[in-house]
Design a protein around this motif. Structure first.
Motif, mmCIF file in Angstrom:
data_model
loop_
_atom_site.group_PDB
_atom_site.id
_atom_site.type_symbol
_atom_site.label_atom_id
_atom_site.label_comp_id
_atom_site.label_asym_id
_atom_site.label_seq_id
_atom_site.Cartn_x
_atom_site.Cartn_y
_atom_site.Cartn_z
ATOM 1 N N GLU A 12 49.967 43.831 92.864
ATOM 2 C CA GLU A 12 50.939 44.932 93.277
ATOM 3 C C GLU A 12 52.467 44.150 93.071
ATOM 4 O O GLU A 12 53.317 44.141 92.403
ATOM 5 C CB GLU A 12 51.213 45.577 95.018
ATOM 6 C CG GLU A 12 49.706 46.146 94.197
ATOM 7 C CD GLU A 12 48.061 45.552 94.963
ATOM 8 O OE1 GLU A 12 47.089 46.413 94.924
ATOM 9 O OE2 GLU A 12 48.511 44.725 95.003
ATOM 10 N N GLU A 13 52.380 43.417 93.819
ATOM 11 C CA GLU A 13 53.693 42.383 94.023
ATOM 12 C C GLU A 13 53.998 41.890 92.660
ATOM 13 O O GLU A 13 55.500 41.992 92.492
ATOM 14 C CB GLU A 13 53.978 41.207 94.774
ATOM 15 C CG GLU A 13 53.970 41.479 96.756
ATOM 16 C CD GLU A 13 53.187 40.427 97.532
ATOM 17 O OE1 GLU A 13 54.232 40.219 98.477
ATOM 18 O OE2 GLU A 13 52.808 39.948 97.207
ATOM 19 N N ASN A 14 53.038 40.991 91.944
ATOM 20 C CA ASN A 14 52.915 40.097 90.851
ATOM 21 C C ASN A 14 53.773 41.531 89.711
ATOM 22 O O ASN A 14 55.016 41.480 88.754
ATOM 23 C CB ASN A 14 52.181 39.963 90.253
ATOM 24 C CG ASN A 14 52.350 38.296 90.915
ATOM 25 O OD1 ASN A 14 52.646 37.859 90.852
ATOM 26 N ND2 ASN A 14 50.725 38.113 91.402
ATOM 27 N N LEU A 15 53.388 42.483 89.751
ATOM 28 C CA LEU A 15 53.945 43.858 88.679
ATOM 29 C C LEU A 15 54.949 44.885 89.129
ATOM 30 O O LEU A 15 55.978 44.703 88.711
ATOM 31 C CB LEU A 15 53.202 44.908 88.612
ATOM 32 C CG LEU A 15 51.648 44.542 88.077
ATOM 33 C CD1 LEU A 15 50.779 46.139 88.256
ATOM 34 C CD2 LEU A 15 52.028 44.328 87.028
ATOM 35 N N ALA A 16 54.862 44.383 90.460
ATOM 36 C CA ALA A 16 56.986 45.234 91.024
ATOM 37 C C ALA A 16 57.374 44.358 90.618
ATOM 38 O O ALA A 16 59.052 44.333 90.391
ATOM 39 C CB ALA A 16 56.733 45.410 92.895
ATOM 40 N N CYS A 17 57.423 43.101 91.137
ATOM 41 C CA CYS A 17 58.354 41.716 90.619
ATOM 42 C C CYS A 17 58.811 41.875 89.514
ATOM 43 O O CYS A 17 59.722 41.597 88.610
ATOM 44 C CB CYS A 17 58.420 39.770 90.420
ATOM 45 S SG CYS A 17 58.872 39.055 90.552
ATOM 46 N N ASP A 18 58.191 42.521 88.099
ATOM 47 C CA ASP A 18 58.626 42.465 86.416
ATOM 48 C C ASP A 18 60.017 43.458 86.775
ATOM 49 O O ASP A 18 60.844 43.408 86.133
ATOM 50 C CB ASP A 18 57.170 42.957 86.040
ATOM 51 C CG ASP A 18 56.687 41.463 84.950
ATOM 52 O OD1 ASP A 18 57.391 40.198 85.841
ATOM 53 O OD2 ASP A 18 55.615 41.204 84.472
ATOM 54 N N GLU A 19 59.434 44.831 87.448
ATOM 55 C CA GLU A 19 60.453 45.819 87.365
ATOM 56 C C GLU A 19 61.359 46.061 88.365
ATOM 57 O O GLU A 19 62.645 46.572 87.694
ATOM 58 C CB GLU A 19 59.607 46.946 88.196
ATOM 59 C CG GLU A 19 60.635 48.526 88.030
ATOM 60 C CD GLU A 19 59.621 49.787 88.732
ATOM 61 O OE1 GLU A 19 60.094 50.792 88.032
ATOM 62 O OE2 GLU A 19 58.765 49.638 88.448
ATOM 63 N N ALA A 20 61.160 45.032 89.830
ATOM 64 C CA ALA A 20 62.697 44.169 90.234
ATOM 65 C C ALA A 20 63.597 43.797 89.359
ATOM 66 O O ALA A 20 64.692 43.697 89.568
ATOM 67 C CB ALA A 20 62.017 43.849 91.067
ATOM 68 N N LEU A 21 62.409 42.763 88.845
ATOM 69 C CA LEU A 21 63.837 41.661 88.037
ATOM 70 C C LEU A 21 64.732 42.684 86.570
ATOM 71 O O LEU A 21 66.309 42.503 86.041
ATOM 72 C CB LEU A 21 63.105 40.689 86.983
ATOM 73 C CG LEU A 21 62.225 39.394 87.585
ATOM 74 C CD1 LEU A 21 61.137 38.507 87.161
ATOM 75 C CD2 LEU A 21 63.492 38.917 88.735
ATOM 76 N N LEU A 22 64.124 43.623 86.253
ATOM 77 C CA LEU A 22 64.528 44.860 85.230
ATOM 78 C C LEU A 22 65.691 45.292 85.923
ATOM 79 O O LEU A 22 66.808 45.487 85.693
ATOM 80 C CB LEU A 22 63.775 45.609 84.587
ATOM 81 C CG LEU A 22 64.122 46.808 83.621
ATOM 82 C CD1 LEU A 22 65.359 46.264 82.687
ATOM 83 C CD2 LEU A 22 63.172 47.871 83.112
ATOM 84 N N ASP A 23 65.404 45.734 87.459
ATOM 85 C CA ASP A 23 66.344 46.725 87.933
ATOM 86 C C ASP A 23 67.137 46.158 88.078
ATOM 87 O O ASP A 23 68.462 46.299 88.386
ATOM 88 C CB ASP A 23 66.037 47.468 89.100
ATOM 89 C CG ASP A 23 64.527 48.364 89.029
ATOM 90 O OD1 ASP A 23 64.356 49.022 88.967
ATOM 91 O OD2 ASP A 23 64.035 47.923 90.323
ATOM 92 N N TRP A 24 67.219 44.372 88.587
ATOM 93 C CA TRP A 24 68.593 43.760 88.963
ATOM 94 C C TRP A 24 69.626 43.880 87.807
ATOM 95 O O TRP A 24 71.096 43.336 87.860
ATOM 96 C CB TRP A 24 67.479 42.402 89.496
ATOM 97 C CG TRP A 24 68.302 42.424 91.544
ATOM 98 C CD1 TRP A 24 67.455 43.267 92.133
ATOM 99 C CD2 TRP A 24 68.489 40.814 92.356
ATOM 100 N NE1 TRP A 24 68.126 42.654 93.404
ATOM 101 C CE2 TRP A 24 68.218 41.704 93.317
ATOM 102 C CE3 TRP A 24 68.341 40.317 91.477
ATOM 103 C CZ2 TRP A 24 68.262 40.267 94.477
ATOM 104 C CZ3 TRP A 24 68.251 39.140 92.685
ATOM 105 C CH2 TRP A 24 67.925 38.638 93.672
ATOM 106 N N ALA A 25 69.356 43.007 87.343
ATOM 107 C CA ALA A 25 69.723 43.260 85.985
ATOM 108 C C ALA A 25 70.581 44.057 84.978
ATOM 109 O O ALA A 25 71.878 43.964 85.114
ATOM 110 C CB ALA A 25 68.935 42.263 84.205
ATOM 111 N N GLU A 26 70.009 45.304 85.536
ATOM 112 C CA GLU A 26 70.248 46.686 85.242
ATOM 113 C C GLU A 26 71.878 47.197 85.687
ATOM 114 O O GLU A 26 72.693 47.427 85.215
ATOM 115 C CB GLU A 26 69.568 47.968 84.754
ATOM 116 C CG GLU A 26 69.821 49.357 84.318
ATOM 117 C CD GLU A 26 70.128 49.286 83.051
ATOM 118 O OE1 GLU A 26 70.752 50.229 82.624
ATOM 119 O OE2 GLU A 26 69.718 47.879 82.599
#
Length: 239
Positions: A12-26
């Protein structure tokens, strides 16, 4: 571009990390990054719009203790686990450049990935379907993207080891398949990339000029996404 080689403790954390990296960039809190990770335990991941009962044998997953999760991007269903190297690219969208459209991004990113791998294996590698990498018409890498206004995430897997028996046990024949699959079973369609993980990581970092180490982590965002999405059946099993 920065690089990050980080596997978090849970699927769960590994999938969430990908989305969080996108969120931070945006949100303007970070920039482009190339991440690597490799799951410590088997789990199944369906694409954002996949219907679980069409793409997975849920009863077999439960019997094997294999979680079923859903990612934030499209694409098909995969079995994750040791021997599957994941990469994640967060890239800035220039509307006038090759990343300006879904098709353009697929073409641009996949060609760069293809060339990087071909240099390592010293044999022809093809972009097959739309976002697969294959050798001799056998797939070893599947990929998907999700787009926001300013950034996109493009991520995928490289099969370095293949537990074909587990894959046959957990996944039916996919509901959508590329023409080049020609009805082949998982064991006949897939192959492994016989390259050490460290060599593949180095080749991809070079291809994307990812020379600077990542210097921050969106820990709070990851934890929130796990709570609100990736640890909840309402998200993972919603279709």
């Amino acid at each position: 571009m920065q690089h990050l080689d980080l596997t978090l403790p849970t699927p769960e954390e590994n999938l969430a990390c990908d989305e969080a990296l996108l969120d931070w960039a945006e949100e303007g809190r970070s920039g482009e990054v190339l991440r690597f990770w490799e799951a410590r335990q088997p789990f199944v991941v369906v694409g954002y719009s996949n219907k679980v009962h069409d793409e997975v044998f849920p009863e077999a997953c439960r019997a094997c203790g294999v979680p079923i999760l859903r990612r934030c991007s499209g694409g098909g269903t995969v079995v994750q686990g040791p021997g599957v190297l994941n990469y994640t690219l967060v890239l800035r969208i220039d509307e006038t450049g090759p990343l300006g459209t879904i098709t353009g991004a697929n073409r641009f990113i996949m060609e760069r990935q293809r060339l990087a791998v071909e240099k390592l294996v010293h044999r022809p590698v093809s972009v097959s379907g739309h976002t697969d990498l294959a050798m001799d018409e056998r797939k070893f890498s599947g990929n998907a993207q999700r787009r926001r206004r300013q950034f996109l995430i493009f991520h995928g897997t490289f099969l370095l080891k293949l537990d074909a028996a587990l894959m046959e046990q957990l996944l039916p024949y996919p509901s959508r398949d590329p023409d080049y699959r020609r009805g082949r079973a998982h064991t006949e369609f897939l192959t492994v990339l016989r390259v050490p993980a460290d060599s593949l990581k180095t080749g991809l970092r070079t291809a994307w000029n990812a020379s600077e180490p990542w210097d921050a982590m969106p820990d709070d965002r990851i934890a929130r996404l796990v709570r609100e999405r990736y640890a909840r059946d309402e998200w993972n099993l919603k279709f």
